[in-house]
Design a protein around this motif. Structure first.
Motif, PDB file in Angstrom:
ATOM      1  N   LYS A 191      -3.922  -9.682  -1.998  1.00 24.35           N
ATOM      2  CA  LYS A 191      -3.108  -9.486  -2.911  1.00 24.35           C
ATOM      3  C   LYS A 191      -2.170 -11.130  -2.366  1.00 24.35           C
ATOM      4  CE  LYS A 191      -3.439  -6.519  -6.039  1.00 24.35           C
ATOM      5  NZ  LYS A 191      -3.708  -6.845  -7.607  1.00 24.35           N
ATOM      6  N   SER A 207       1.786  -1.066  -0.067  1.00 23.03           N
ATOM      7  CA  SER A 207       0.198   0.090  -0.131  1.00 23.03           C
ATOM      8  C   SER A 207       0.228   0.492  -1.747  1.00 23.03           C
ATOM      9  CB  SER A 207      -0.286   0.606   0.288  1.00 23.03           C
ATOM     10  OG  SER A 207      -0.088   1.672   1.071  1.00 23.03           O
ATOM     11  N   ASP A 208       1.287   1.318  -1.995  1.00 27.47           N
ATOM     12  CA  ASP A 208       1.952   2.686  -3.100  1.00 27.47           C
ATOM     13  C   ASP A 208       1.206   1.726  -3.952  1.00 27.47           C
ATOM     14  OD1 ASP A 208       2.184   5.548  -3.717  1.00 27.47           O
ATOM     15  OD2 ASP A 208       3.995   5.021  -3.899  1.00 27.47           O
ATOM     16  N   GLN A 209       2.152   0.510  -4.200  1.00 26.20           N
ATOM     17  CA  GLN A 209       2.963  -0.517  -5.650  1.00 26.20           C
ATOM     18  C   GLN A 209       1.464  -0.589  -6.282  1.00 26.20           C
ATOM     19  OE1 GLN A 209       6.257  -2.386  -3.988  1.00 26.20           O
ATOM     20  NE2 GLN A 209       7.204  -1.225  -4.934  1.00 26.20           N
ATOM     21  N   VAL A 210       0.709  -1.272  -4.963  1.00 32.78           N
ATOM     22  CA  VAL A 210      -0.748  -2.134  -5.650  1.00 32.78           C
ATOM     23  C   VAL A 210      -1.448  -1.292  -5.776  1.00 32.78           C
ATOM     24  CG1 VAL A 210       0.157  -4.277  -5.543  1.00 32.78           C
ATOM     25  CG2 VAL A 210      -1.567  -2.924  -3.468  1.00 32.78           C
ATOM     26  N   GLY A 211      -1.505   0.469  -5.650  1.00 33.51           N
ATOM     27  CA  GLY A 211      -3.294   0.766  -5.809  1.00 33.51           C
ATOM     28  C   GLY A 211      -4.152   0.616  -4.482  1.00 33.51           C
ATOM     29  N   ASN A 254      -5.421   0.509  -0.137  1.00 32.14           N
ATOM     30  CA  ASN A 254      -4.639   0.927   1.570  1.00 32.14           C
ATOM     31  C   ASN A 254      -5.416  -0.068   2.640  1.00 32.14           C
ATOM     32  OD1 ASN A 254      -2.391   2.101   2.975  1.00 32.14           O
ATOM     33  ND2 ASN A 254      -3.354   4.271   1.959  1.00 32.14           N
ATOM     34  N   LYS A 304      -8.448  -6.112  -0.059  1.00 38.39           N
ATOM     35  CA  LYS A 304      -8.316  -6.619  -1.004  1.00 38.39           C
ATOM     36  C   LYS A 304      -6.617  -6.534  -1.050  1.00 38.39           C
ATOM     37  CE  LYS A 304     -11.677  -4.903  -3.921  1.00 38.39           C
ATOM     38  NZ  LYS A 304     -12.310  -3.363  -4.780  1.00 38.39           N
ATOM     39  N   LEU A 305      -5.817  -5.699  -0.109  1.00 37.86           N
ATOM     40  CA  LEU A 305      -4.419  -6.055  -0.272  1.00 37.86           C
ATOM     41  C   LEU A 305      -3.936  -6.765   0.497  1.00 37.86           C
ATOM     42  CD1 LEU A 305      -1.905  -3.449   0.552  1.00 37.86           C
ATOM     43  CD2 LEU A 305      -2.699  -3.156   2.351  1.00 37.86           C
ATOM     44  N   GLU A 333       9.670 -11.207  -3.804  1.00 43.52           N
ATOM     45  CA  GLU A 333       8.231 -10.590  -4.538  1.00 43.52           C
ATOM     46  C   GLU A 333       7.109 -11.688  -3.157  1.00 43.52           C
ATOM     47  OE1 GLU A 333       9.681 -15.347  -4.590  1.00 43.52           O
ATOM     48  OE2 GLU A 333      10.232 -12.946  -5.178  1.00 43.52           O
ATOM     49  N   ILE A 375       4.649  -6.400   0.029  1.00 45.77           N
ATOM     50  CA  ILE A 375       3.313  -5.456  -0.361  1.00 45.77           C
ATOM     51  C   ILE A 375       3.031  -4.589   0.421  1.00 45.77           C
ATOM     52  CG2 ILE A 375       1.141  -6.051  -0.798  1.00 45.77           C
ATOM     53  CD1 ILE A 375       1.037  -9.167  -1.894  1.00 45.77           C
ATOM     54  N   ARG A 398      -1.019 -14.270  -4.899  1.00 44.53           N
ATOM     55  CA  ARG A 398       0.263 -13.632  -5.533  1.00 44.53           C
ATOM     56  C   ARG A 398       0.984 -15.606  -4.600  1.00 44.53           C
ATOM     57  NH1 ARG A 398       4.457  -8.599  -4.802  1.00 44.53           N
ATOM     58  NH2 ARG A 398       2.035  -8.462  -5.759  1.00 44.53           N
TER      59      ARG A 398
END
Length: 242
Positions: A169, A154-158, A160, A165-166, A149, A152, A173
């Protein structure tokens, strides 16, 4: 007084291992394989053409070798099956990758020490999920992290880089405040600036690679050339490393 450090996250490419050196070796191997299968052309000229392709179509584009053939004169690949040339390039590229993919020598001892602390340890990386996950596994990074977990991509959370915001996350979390968190990355614009905007502590890993120019508006807390220096910074921040 600075808040206690509770979490540290890392970029992968050119931070934990040399993407630049690795990519050059793998691409040159691919070009040599294509030549051995019948492609005509000087190795260096073909390599430079391939570099242009990767720059124009982005590194994660899946058809670099196809595009290379498309832009070469027809006589360069006459009497060759394009699919065979591309397959040979892909095999050679991946063989070289599997053989030589390795962390920077100073990374494993540092990460081993870090894994013995109570810090949350994670990865925040840009790229395709499958490619970045493969790197994490092949580089043996998983054992140093605070569970899956803490990865993180970028491709998985939309989202980049350099979007802050990346990085937010990761904070959300794990319930971390920016001032309790550090990030180590090599790219000033994509790694350091967004963290700076959030108030995350920043360590710029500058090993003299392609991102060694720092704009005046980007101000990392520290600039380092090795993980030995990162270790000393963490000690200054009150982290007890074994």
């Amino acid at each position: 007084m600075k808040q206690e450090l509770k979490g540290i996250f890392f970029d992968i490419d050119d931070t934990l291992y040399s993407t630049t050196i690795f990519a050059e070796k793998a691409r040159r191997s691919a070009i040599q394989a294509m030549i051995e299968l019948g492609l005509k052309g000087a190795p260096e000229a073909l390599y430079q053409e391939l570099i242009e392709v990767t720059q124009e179509f982005e590194p994660n584009y899946g058809f670099h070798f196809n595009k290379l053939l498309d832009r070469l004169p027809k006589e360069a690949s006459s009497h060759c099956n394009p699919a065979i040339l591309v397959a040979g390039a892909v095999i050679s590229y991946h063989d070289r990758k599997f053989r030589e993919l390795a962390l920077f020598p100073d990374a494993p001892p540092f990460l081993e020490k870090l894994s013995q602390t109570n810090l949350i340890r994670g990865i925040i990386t840009s790229g395709l999920a499958i490619k970045q996950s493969e790197k994490i596994l092949r580089l043996g990074l998983l054992k140093y992290l605070s569970g899956q977990e803490a990865i993180i991509i970028s491709d998985q959370v939309g989202i980049n880089k350099p979007n802050p915001k990346l990085f937010q996350k990761a904070l959300d979390r794990f319930g971390l405040a920016p001032s309790e968190t550090a990030y180590v990355g090599d790219n000033p614009k994509k790694d350091i600036l967004p963290c700076q905007q959030l108030g995350i502590r920043t360590i710029w890993m500058d090993r003299g690679g392609k991102h060694s120019i720092l704009e005046p508006s980007i101000k990392p807390d520290y600039r380092v050339e090795s993980f030995l220096e990162v270790e000393e910074i963490l000690k200054k921040w009150g982290v007890n490393l074994p």
